[in-house]
Motif scaffolding. Structure first.
Motif, short mmCIF file in Angstrom:
data_model
loop_
_atom_site.label_atom_id
_atom_site.label_comp_id
_atom_site.label_asym_id
_atom_site.label_seq_id
_atom_site.Cartn_x
_atom_site.Cartn_y
_atom_site.Cartn_z
N SER A 166 0.84 -1.19 0.00
CA SER A 166 0.00 0.00 0.00
C SER A 166 0.88 1.24 0.00
O SER A 166 1.63 1.46 0.96
N PRO A 167 0.81 2.06 -1.05
CA PRO A 167 1.67 3.25 -1.11
C PRO A 167 1.21 4.32 -0.14
O PRO A 167 0.01 4.48 0.11
N SER A 168 2.16 5.03 0.45
CA SER A 168 1.83 6.19 1.29
C SER A 168 1.63 7.40 0.39
O SER A 168 1.93 7.36 -0.81
N ALA A 169 1.11 8.46 0.95
CA ALA A 169 0.91 9.68 0.16
C ALA A 169 2.25 10.21 -0.32
O ALA A 169 3.17 10.42 0.46
N GLY A 170 2.38 10.38 -1.61
CA GLY A 170 3.65 10.82 -2.18
C GLY A 170 3.86 12.32 -2.00
O GLY A 170 2.91 13.08 -1.80
N ARG A 171 5.11 12.73 -2.09
CA ARG A 171 5.44 14.14 -1.99
C ARG A 171 5.30 14.79 -3.36
O ARG A 171 5.45 14.13 -4.40
N PRO A 172 5.04 16.10 -3.41
CA PRO A 172 4.97 16.78 -4.71
C PRO A 172 6.33 16.80 -5.39
O PRO A 172 7.38 16.61 -4.76
N ALA A 173 6.32 17.06 -6.68
CA ALA A 173 7.57 17.06 -7.46
C ALA A 173 8.49 18.19 -7.02
O ALA A 173 9.71 18.00 -6.94
N VAL A 174 7.95 19.36 -6.75
CA VAL A 174 8.74 20.52 -6.30
C VAL A 174 8.38 20.77 -4.84
O VAL A 174 7.21 21.03 -4.51
N LEU A 175 9.38 20.69 -3.97
CA LEU A 175 9.13 20.73 -2.53
C LEU A 175 9.29 22.12 -1.93
O LEU A 175 8.45 22.56 -1.16
N GLU A 176 10.39 22.80 -2.26
CA GLU A 176 10.67 24.09 -1.65
C GLU A 176 11.46 24.96 -2.60
O GLU A 176 12.10 24.47 -3.55
N ARG A 177 11.45 26.27 -2.32
CA ARG A 177 12.24 27.24 -3.06
C ARG A 177 13.15 27.97 -2.09
O ARG A 177 12.73 28.39 -1.02
N ILE A 178 14.43 28.10 -2.45
CA ILE A 178 15.40 28.83 -1.66
C ILE A 178 15.98 29.92 -2.55
O ILE A 178 16.57 29.65 -3.59
N GLY A 179 15.82 31.19 -2.15
CA GLY A 179 16.37 32.24 -2.99
C GLY A 179 15.85 33.59 -2.55
O GLY A 179 14.96 33.69 -1.72
#
Length: 430
Positions: free
Chosen positions: A417-430
């Motif tokens: 059973s797969p867990s909820a996946g993370r989005p493709a883009v997680l954070e922005r640093i800048g």
């Protein structure tokens, strides 16, 4: 000035190196006074002891100045993107022509595969005739006339990094935050950029498996870039599964062509490509905001301009003029193609193992002098949540190699059973 062995010893014991000492060591790495063994020992000392911000800036500057630093006079901003490496990461092949189609100029200096990850340079080398190491006059001309040129490090551009990069690949020092920072930025500074966007990968297929380490690397690159006055933004993106459903050199070129021409646009690959390219347009002031940037980039794809840019770049660097129209005619293909199936739902992927599987097939290196089989790898790789039974397709040189690759591919997948996946883009640093 201390000899190389004393500089290594001082750093090994946790000492701080002066800017002049770092410059002296890097100059020796460039002209041959520093041996391969000494370079490996220096890399290991840095890996264990780390560098201060001042040392990182000094190392970046020294490696940049080890060769030619380009200056441009172009009617648009000079921009680039760099990824810390992942599996199925063919983004550069699509992103550079997309940004060029929107008015940017992208002189991209790429590297070979590093550790378990694939290299953009190795992918392009699978195109018959494509010159991955043209002289600087050709590099300048293609960038100016086409808008983008993706090549490898030449003897003139950051030669110290070129040598150290190959040594890091085989000495277990790839993950050093300090060496990654200096390696990336020295190449980009040598290319004479106006702005840089970083793709810092995290997850099971990344060098920075934990997001805290990815944040640290993004912050390090930003701090050093600020120290050398290069406007930089970093995105942290997810590598819990292959970004594309394809891993392998010629196979990823074919995937990028399918993406550019609209024959295949997988959502996660598209999301990361679009996010990175949008940051490039904004940092280069080619778009006022993200919405405008994404609209322009989508238009570059639907209009066919991005695919045309890629085709022109390939032809200008010696590749076939009809590669985009007929990739199957030109790209090498493996003689053994085998589906790997297992009933059930994919719960998770040990993504690093897929990269190691490509290397075991001959698609990567364990020594700097190793040659690469451009045709081998995997396609149709399953992602968490997929339940069709197909884990992937092996492309191998022999039945025996296909057997081993099938075993490694099965081992890389956990069903359940797969867990909820993370989005493709997680954070922005800048």
């Amino acid at each position: 000035m201390r000899p190389p062995q004393e500089i290594i010893r001082h750093k090994r014991h946790g000492g701080t190196l002066a800017e002049a000492e770092i410059a002296h060591f890097i100059a020796g790495l460039t002209d041959g006074r520093v041996t391969e063994g000494q370079a490996a020992a220096f890399a290991m000392a840095v890996c264990f002891q780390g560098l201060s911000l001042a040392e990182r800036v000094a190392l970046t500057r020294a490696m940049t100045r080890s060769g030619t630093v380009l200056a441009w006079d172009l009617p648009g901003p000079v921009l680039d993107k760099h990824s810390t490496g992942g599996i199925g990461d063919a983004v550069s092949l699509a992103l550079a022509p997309m940004v060029a189609a929107c008015g940017g100029f992208v002189p991209m200096i790429s590297g070979r595969g590093l550790g378990h990850t694939g290299g953009t340079l190795d992918k392009l080398a699978s195109i018959p005739g494509y010159d991955v190491a043209p002289d600087l006059a050709c590099f300048r001309a293609v960038t100016r006339t086409v808008g983008c040129a993706i090549i490898g490090q030449t003897a003139e551009l950051a030669p110290a990094d070129r040598r150290l990069y190959a040594i890091r690949d085989i000495t277990g020092t790839v993950e050093s935050l300090d060496l990654i920072t200096a390696s990336i930025l020295s190449k980009k500074l040598a290319a004479g950029l106006d702005g840089l966007v970083m793709d810092v990968k995290t997850g099971s297929g990344a060098f920075m498996a934990e997001i805290e380490a990815a944040r640290e690397l993004g912050a390090s690159i930003g701090a050093v870039a600020n120290g050398v006055r290069l406007p930089t933004v970093a995105l942290i993106t997810c590598m819990d599964a292959p970004l594309a459903s394809t891993a392998g050199n010629a196979l990823e070129v074919a995937y990028a062509i399918a993406y550019l021409t609209g024959r295949r646009r997988e959502p996660r690959f598209h999301a990361v490509t679009l996010a990175l390219a949008a940051e490039m347009l904004m940092i280069g002031r080619l778009a006022a905001d993200r919405g405008e940037a994404e609209t322009r980039l989508e238009d570059s794809l639907t209009s066919g301009r991005a695919a045309e840019m890629f085709s022109r770049m390939v032809a200008a660097l010696g590749g076939p003029g009809d590669l985009v129209e007929d990739p199957g005619r030109h790209l090498p293909r493996a003689p053994v193609v085998r589906e790997v199936r297992e009933a059930g739902t994919v719960a998770a992927v040990a993504t690093r193992e897929i990269g190691l599987g490509v290397i075991a097939l001959g698609g990567g290196r364990t020594r700097p002098q190793d040659s690469i089989d451009p045709a081998v790898g995997f396609t149709d790789l399953a992602r968490p949540g997929d339940a069709g039974g197909l884990l992937g397709v092996v492309h191998a040189r022999s039945e025996a190699e296909a057997d081993r690759a099938e075993t490694s591919l099965r081992a890389a997948y956990r069903l359940g059973s797969p867990s909820a996946g993370r989005p493709a883009v997680l954070e922005r640093i800048g």
